[in-house]
Design a protein around this motif. Structure first.
Motif, PDB file in Angstrom:
ATOM      1  N   PHE A  99      -5.501  -3.418 -12.287  1.00 51.72           N
ATOM      2  CA  PHE A  99      -4.154  -3.449 -11.722  1.00 51.72           C
ATOM      3  C   PHE A  99      -4.204  -3.416 -10.192  1.00 51.72           C
ATOM      4  O   PHE A  99      -3.486  -4.163  -9.527  1.00 51.72           O
ATOM      5  CB  PHE A  99      -3.307  -2.284 -12.235  1.00 51.72           C
ATOM      6  CG  PHE A  99      -1.917  -2.276 -11.666  1.00 51.72           C
ATOM      7  CD1 PHE A  99      -0.936  -3.099 -12.190  1.00 51.72           C
ATOM      8  CD2 PHE A  99      -1.596  -1.478 -10.568  1.00 51.72           C
ATOM      9  CE1 PHE A  99       0.346  -3.125 -11.646  1.00 51.72           C
ATOM     10  CE2 PHE A  99      -0.329  -1.489 -10.020  1.00 51.72           C
ATOM     11  CZ  PHE A  99       0.646  -2.319 -10.557  1.00 51.72           C
ATOM     12  N   LYS A 100      -5.038  -2.553  -9.638  1.00 58.15           N
ATOM     13  CA  LYS A 100      -5.145  -2.462  -8.179  1.00 58.15           C
ATOM     14  C   LYS A 100      -5.568  -3.793  -7.576  1.00 58.15           C
ATOM     15  O   LYS A 100      -5.028  -4.231  -6.553  1.00 58.15           O
ATOM     16  CB  LYS A 100      -6.146  -1.375  -7.789  1.00 58.15           C
ATOM     17  CG  LYS A 100      -5.656   0.046  -8.024  1.00 58.15           C
ATOM     18  CD  LYS A 100      -6.730   1.057  -7.630  1.00 58.15           C
ATOM     19  CE  LYS A 100      -6.272   2.487  -7.904  1.00 58.15           C
ATOM     20  NZ  LYS A 100      -7.326   3.485  -7.580  1.00 58.15           N
ATOM     21  N   HIS A 157       0.836  -1.211   0.000  1.00 53.21           N
ATOM     22  CA  HIS A 157       0.000   0.000   0.000  1.00 53.21           C
ATOM     23  C   HIS A 157       0.869   1.259   0.000  1.00 53.21           C
ATOM     24  O   HIS A 157       0.545   2.241  -0.685  1.00 53.21           O
ATOM     25  CB  HIS A 157      -0.940  -0.011   1.203  1.00 53.21           C
ATOM     26  CG  HIS A 157      -2.042  -1.018   1.114  1.00 53.21           C
ATOM     27  ND1 HIS A 157      -2.843  -1.155   0.001  1.00 53.21           N
ATOM     28  CD2 HIS A 157      -2.483  -1.955   2.014  1.00 53.21           C
ATOM     29  CE1 HIS A 157      -3.727  -2.119   0.211  1.00 53.21           C
ATOM     30  NE2 HIS A 157      -3.520  -2.623   1.420  1.00 53.21           N
ATOM     31  N   GLN A 158       1.980   1.229   0.730  1.00 56.88           N
ATOM     32  CA  GLN A 158       2.887   2.379   0.740  1.00 56.88           C
ATOM     33  C   GLN A 158       3.488   2.617  -0.645  1.00 56.88           C
ATOM     34  O   GLN A 158       3.576   3.759  -1.113  1.00 56.88           O
ATOM     35  CB  GLN A 158       4.018   2.150   1.760  1.00 56.88           C
ATOM     36  CG  GLN A 158       3.563   2.144   3.205  1.00 56.88           C
ATOM     37  CD  GLN A 158       4.693   1.758   4.156  1.00 56.88           C
ATOM     38  OE1 GLN A 158       5.870   1.723   3.776  1.00 56.88           O
ATOM     39  NE2 GLN A 158       4.343   1.459   5.396  1.00 56.88           N
ATOM     40  N   GLU A 159       3.904   1.533  -1.291  1.00 58.62           N
ATOM     41  CA  GLU A 159       4.520   1.651  -2.612  1.00 58.62           C
ATOM     42  C   GLU A 159       3.536   2.143  -3.667  1.00 58.62           C
ATOM     43  O   GLU A 159       3.864   2.997  -4.492  1.00 58.62           O
ATOM     44  CB  GLU A 159       5.096   0.297  -3.053  1.00 58.62           C
ATOM     45  CG  GLU A 159       6.495   0.049  -2.619  1.00 58.62           C
ATOM     46  CD  GLU A 159       7.475   1.067  -3.177  1.00 58.62           C
ATOM     47  OE1 GLU A 159       7.777   1.036  -4.384  1.00 58.62           O
ATOM     48  OE2 GLU A 159       7.941   1.907  -2.401  1.00 58.62           O
ATOM     49  N   VAL A 160       2.352   1.595  -3.653  1.00 60.43           N
ATOM     50  CA  VAL A 160       1.333   2.005  -4.635  1.00 60.43           C
ATOM     51  C   VAL A 160       0.978   3.475  -4.444  1.00 60.43           C
ATOM     52  O   VAL A 160       0.786   4.213  -5.416  1.00 60.43           O
ATOM     53  CB  VAL A 160       0.081   1.110  -4.527  1.00 60.43           C
ATOM     54  CG1 VAL A 160      -1.062   1.669  -5.375  1.00 60.43           C
ATOM     55  CG2 VAL A 160       0.415  -0.311  -4.975  1.00 60.43           C
ATOM     56  N   GLU A 161       0.946   3.908  -3.191  1.00 58.07           N
ATOM     57  CA  GLU A 161       0.667   5.316  -2.917  1.00 58.07           C
ATOM     58  C   GLU A 161       1.839   6.193  -3.375  1.00 58.07           C
ATOM     59  O   GLU A 161       1.630   7.232  -4.008  1.00 58.07           O
ATOM     60  CB  GLU A 161       0.426   5.513  -1.416  1.00 58.07           C
ATOM     61  CG  GLU A 161       0.231   6.969  -0.985  1.00 58.07           C
ATOM     62  CD  GLU A 161      -0.976   7.636  -1.623  1.00 58.07           C
ATOM     63  OE1 GLU A 161      -0.922   8.875  -1.813  1.00 58.07           O
ATOM     64  OE2 GLU A 161      -1.946   6.934  -1.960  1.00 58.07           O
ATOM     65  N   LYS A 192      10.739  12.719  -3.164  1.00 52.15           N
ATOM     66  CA  LYS A 192      10.822  11.312  -2.767  1.00 52.15           C
ATOM     67  C   LYS A 192      11.105  10.367  -3.935  1.00 52.15           C
ATOM     68  O   LYS A 192      10.924   9.164  -3.835  1.00 52.15           O
ATOM     69  CB  LYS A 192       9.549  10.868  -2.040  1.00 52.15           C
ATOM     70  CG  LYS A 192       9.300  11.622  -0.742  1.00 52.15           C
ATOM     71  CD  LYS A 192       8.047  11.128  -0.036  1.00 52.15           C
ATOM     72  CE  LYS A 192       7.798  11.908   1.246  1.00 52.15           C
ATOM     73  NZ  LYS A 192       6.579  11.479   1.948  1.00 52.15           N
ATOM     74  N   SER A 193      11.538  10.925  -5.057  1.00 51.26           N
ATOM     75  CA  SER A 193      11.875  10.094  -6.209  1.00 51.26           C
ATOM     76  C   SER A 193      13.166   9.336  -5.953  1.00 51.26           C
ATOM     77  O   SER A 193      14.111   9.865  -5.357  1.00 51.26           O
ATOM     78  CB  SER A 193      12.026  10.979  -7.451  1.00 51.26           C
ATOM     79  OG  SER A 193      12.576  10.258  -8.524  1.00 51.26           O
ATOM     80  N   LYS A 194      13.228   8.067  -6.391  1.00 50.34           N
ATOM     81  CA  LYS A 194      14.474   7.306  -6.326  1.00 50.34           C
ATOM     82  C   LYS A 194      15.485   7.966  -7.260  1.00 50.34           C
ATOM     83  O   LYS A 194      15.140   8.416  -8.358  1.00 50.34           O
ATOM     84  CB  LYS A 194      14.232   5.849  -6.737  1.00 50.34           C
ATOM     85  CG  LYS A 194      15.441   4.931  -6.574  1.00 50.34           C
ATOM     86  CD  LYS A 194      15.185   3.568  -7.171  1.00 50.34           C
ATOM     87  CE  LYS A 194      14.218   2.752  -6.364  1.00 50.34           C
ATOM     88  NZ  LYS A 194      14.813   2.133  -5.169  1.00 50.34           N
ATOM     89  N   VAL A 195      16.734   8.038  -6.834  1.00 50.80           N
ATOM     90  CA  VAL A 195      17.806   8.640  -7.637  1.00 50.80           C
ATOM     91  C   VAL A 195      18.762   7.530  -8.061  1.00 50.80           C
ATOM     92  O   VAL A 195      19.261   6.782  -7.224  1.00 50.80           O
ATOM     93  CB  VAL A 195      18.572   9.716  -6.839  1.00 50.80           C
ATOM     94  CG1 VAL A 195      19.701  10.306  -7.682  1.00 50.80           C
ATOM     95  CG2 VAL A 195      17.616  10.813  -6.367  1.00 50.80           C
ATOM     96  N   ILE A 196      19.007   7.417  -9.375  1.00 46.93           N
ATOM     97  CA  ILE A 196      19.862   6.352  -9.899  1.00 46.93           C
ATOM     98  C   ILE A 196      20.957   6.950 -10.785  1.00 46.93           C
ATOM     99  O   ILE A 196      20.666   7.610 -11.778  1.00 46.93           O
ATOM    100  CB  ILE A 196      19.046   5.326 -10.717  1.00 46.93           C
ATOM    101  CG1 ILE A 196      17.948   4.691  -9.849  1.00 46.93           C
ATOM    102  CG2 ILE A 196      19.959   4.251 -11.298  1.00 46.93           C
ATOM    103  CD1 ILE A 196      17.014   3.769 -10.610  1.00 46.93           C
TER     104      ILE A 196
END
Length: 751
Positions: free
Chosen positions: A57-58, A33-37, A301-305
């Motif tokens: 999908f949900k 739920h955290q990830e989907v949000e 909060k975006s992942k940085v790669i």
């Protein structure tokens, strides 16, 4: 605890509540739920773009997460756990729990399947494959398909327990078949069902293209695996929450701690304000890394790669991010030698095995990796779904874009297209951006112009000079600079020449030799000495000097090489602007360089020589940039190698779609075949590596390995294999820490 009734089923061999099925599934669902949000906007756009129903999908992604371990409720699996925990000898057989999970999930959700006959059941394939490889023949489950017993199938109470837990934790409306007593359970039935959906006749009729089926599958499976991996650890999901203003403060602190004056650059500000895909051009020492971080933090909060060309550059960026800008636990490093890096670095050697595994699949919120680690996800190998899930909504920085051949550029191009479909953001950087690359990537990203560090383009660091002589004819001039107490470096294009120069100069001067044919331990020590306290009169090196090393010389002699390589080398001459009389001196290339080292780029080599000869003066960064463009004018990026790279990804999508592959090593290369290296261990370290093997310190064995070109390996080393009980790649080849591998054959062909 469910509905006030205590039921203790195990999911992990851990005594107590944390080993229970309920604990694990509840954790998985909470993380889900955290990830989907967190990724809600990105996921919504992905689904809209491919025409896939968001409610489907949900529902189906939730079912996959909440039911993926349903098969663990069987008596067989529970007996296995009790045998491990309590040293019991209860009846059990080897049987993959994923098969039962998929079978009973399909049974429980058959009404959905009946109402959506034409909808691809991503969640079934996701659950079946969340631990094992999936191929067209379901080979990983051959044993399960041929077991005739049925005692280990789920009983009604076990099945109800799992289904009720899924219903209790759900935030979507669910409809399950609850009574399974009337069904005759047949293991083979689930495989027959799954086989029907991957028939070419079905895929042709599907309203989803194979490319979109593959992408949605990786989204479903990557999400499930992410939840499962995090829930199986003792840590909570991590997010980087650093703001641009906080980052600027940390940049200022870092600069001032080094005794420098902090000045906010226009280039940094432009990147910070660009909340879109960008191409950035900035010379060495301009703070490209910091500029890219400011850009990446446009998305909260975006992942940085970071995707880098080499392990050395990856290590350097990781260390900088973990020590100066982000929380160490938020940073991850992935490349073929990262285990060794953590095993020997005193600042980071407390990493646990699970933590290192999470790095390899890009789970941390700030990742640094060689680009190859991401490119291989396009081959459907390893944990490719987890890697591709990491791209969803993320900020991806591809540095040193000039460093790749056209084959790799094709793979990078196709990967960028994938990143954009997954709603990621892309920044491409280079100090040397030939016009063909600039045109290619601005068009690919749909942007009109690059961001250029204009405030630094007028900077003049070095006087460039060309000597129309070979290395053998200029040794006297090299000696004259050393005798004047200049800090001198000589860079040549092949290892054997570097060794011969070392032998000649080391008898008269303090000399260091650096190239790729040293054991990792020696190379690390040499690079550390150079960066921390370079007291040598002369350093002799090869192309390894082009990347990452933060060192500076007063005078640099360089054998002529393609212009982009020369620019990288020149970046180590007067790097910090501390010399007023610095020179970057280019001498003519050897026959070896032309016929072997750069045989596929001989036209670029010749053109570089001409352009450098015509630009002998104190050069500005802008003039150097123009030289790069002049050399590459008319260069065709879309050659046969580019087409090969492009076709390789297309073939995998077309022929395999969702299935994992086990291609041979050659086909899985992300760089052209000429660049393949074979790791060997010189005989001198036989006792050390065998002792490390016996102690189980496997990562440290790589400290004694030397990467050797496949041509040299086949011709001079392969026949000298030394038998050993551990099958380690030990060879009876002479080696010393001053020169590296020593070949005694005077007729050696320098490949």
């Amino acid at each position: 605890m469910m509905n006030g009734v205590f039921e203790m089923y195990y999911a992990k061999p851990i005594d107590g509540p944390e080993g229970s099925y309920e604990y694990h599934i509840s954790r998985c669902v909470e993380i889900y739920h955290q990830e989907v949000e967190r990724n809600s906007e990105a996921i919504k756009k992905i689904l809209v773009d491919v025409g896939y129903d968001q409610n489907d999908f949900k529902l189906y992604s939730y079912l996959a997460v909440s039911l993926h371990d349903l098969g663990k409720l069987s008596e067989n699996f529970q007996n296995q756990m009790k045998n491990k925990l309590f040293n019991k000898r209860l009846r059990s057989i080897k049987f993959r729990h994923e098969v039962l999970s998929t079978l009973y999930m399909a049974l429980a959700t058959q009404n959905y399947l009946r109402h959506n006959k034409d909808s691809f059941p991503f969640h079934y394939y996701t659950v079946l494959s969340h631990h094992k490889c999936l191929d067209i023949n379901f080979s990983s489950f051959f044993r399960e398909r041929n077991i005739n017993e049925d005692w280990f199938l789920l009983k009604q109470n076990e099945y109800e327990y799992g289904i009720n837990l899924s219903k209790e934790l759900a935030k979507v409306e669910t409809e399950f078949v609850m009574d399974i007593s009337k069904y005759k359970i047949n293991i083979e039935s689930i495989f027959k069902l799954l086989e029907s959906y991957v028939l070419e006749s079905y895929l042709i009729k599907s309203n989803l293209s194979k490319s979109n089926i593959r992408m949605l599958y990786s989204l479903y499976k990557g999400l499930l695996q992410y939840c499962d991996w995090i829930a199986s650890s003792d840590k909570e999901p991590m997010q980087q929450t650093l703001s641009q203003s906080e980052l600027k403060d940390r940049i200022k602190q870092k600069v001032e701690s080094e005794g420098k004056i902090f000045v906010e650059r226009q280039f940094h500000e432009k990147c910070a304000m660009a909340a879109k895909d960008i191409v950035a051009i900035a010379p060495t020492g301009s703070g490209k890394t910091e500029a890219s971080l400011l850009w990446a933090l446009n998305w909260e909060k975006s992942k940085v790669i970071f995707l880098m060309p080499t392990m050395v550059t990856s290590n350097s960026i990781f260390s900088r991010l973990a020590k100066h800008y982000f929380e160490e636990e938020h940073c991850g490093l992935a490349h073929s030698g990262s285990d060794v890096y953590f095993a020997i670095d005193p600042d980071f050697n407390e990493k646990e095995r699970l933590e290192l595994l999470q790095y390899k699949v890009f789970i941390p919120p700030v990742m640094v990796s060689t680009i190859d680690q991401m490119l291989t996800s396009g081959f459907n190998t390893g944990h490719w779904c987890l890697k591709e899930y990491a791209l969803v909504g993320s900020s991806i920085i591809i540095d040193e874009i000039h460093a790749y051949d056209t084959f790799t550029l094709a793979l990078i191009t196709e990967t960028i297209k994938k990143i954009k479909k997954l709603q990621g953001h892309v920044m491409i950087m280079s100090a040397t951006m030939p016009s063909f690359l600039l045109q290619h990537f601005t068009k690919l990203l749909g942007i009109s112009s690059p961001i250029v560090a204009e405030e630094l383009m007028s900077r003049k660091q070095n006087k460039w000079r060309f000597i129309d002589k070979k290395i053998g004819e200029i040794k006297g001039e090299i000696r004259s600079y050393i005798d004047k107490d200049k800090k001198v470096a000589v860079i040549v294009n092949n290892i054997e020449t570097a060794k011969k120069l070392y032998e000649e100069f080391s008898s008269d001067y303090e000399t260091l030799c650096l190239h790729s044919e040293f054991i990792m331990k020696d190379r690390i020590e040499k690079e550390k000495i150079l960066e921390e306290n370079n007291d040598y009169n002369i350093v002799i090196s090869t192309q390894v000097m082009e990347v990452s090393l933060d060192i500076s010389f007063n005078i640099m002699f360089s054998e002529c090489a393609p212009i982009d390589s020369l620019v990288q080398r020149a970046g180590r001459c007067n790097r910090k602007g501390e010399y007023e009389d610095s020179e970057f001196i280019v001498f003519d290339y050897s026959e070896i360089s032309e016929k072997y080292v750069y045989r596929d780029r001989s036209d670029i080599l010749a053109k570089t020589k001409e352009v450098v000869r015509n630009n002998q003066r104190l050069l500005s960064e802008r003039e150097i940039f123009q030289m790069v463009s002049e050399v590459y004018e008319g260069f065709n990026i879309y050659d046969e190698n580019y087409k090969k790279g492009q076709q390789l990804y297309e073939e995998i999508v077309e022929e395999e779609t969702i299935f994992d592959l086990n291609y041979d090593e050659e086909r899985l290369q992300t760089r052209l075949i000429d660049n393949i290296k074979i790791s060997i261990i010189p005989y001198a370290y036989k006792d050390i590596v065998e002792e490390l093997f016996e102690k189980g310190e496997y990562a440290k064995i790589a400290l004694y390995e030397v990467p050797v070109g496949i041509g040299r390996f086949n011709k001079y080393i392969r026949r000298n294999y030394c038998e050993n009980p551990y099958k380690l790649p030990i060879y009876t080849i002479e080696y010393n820490s001053d020169m590296g591998i020593v070949y005694n054959d005077n007729t050696i062909e320098m490949i």
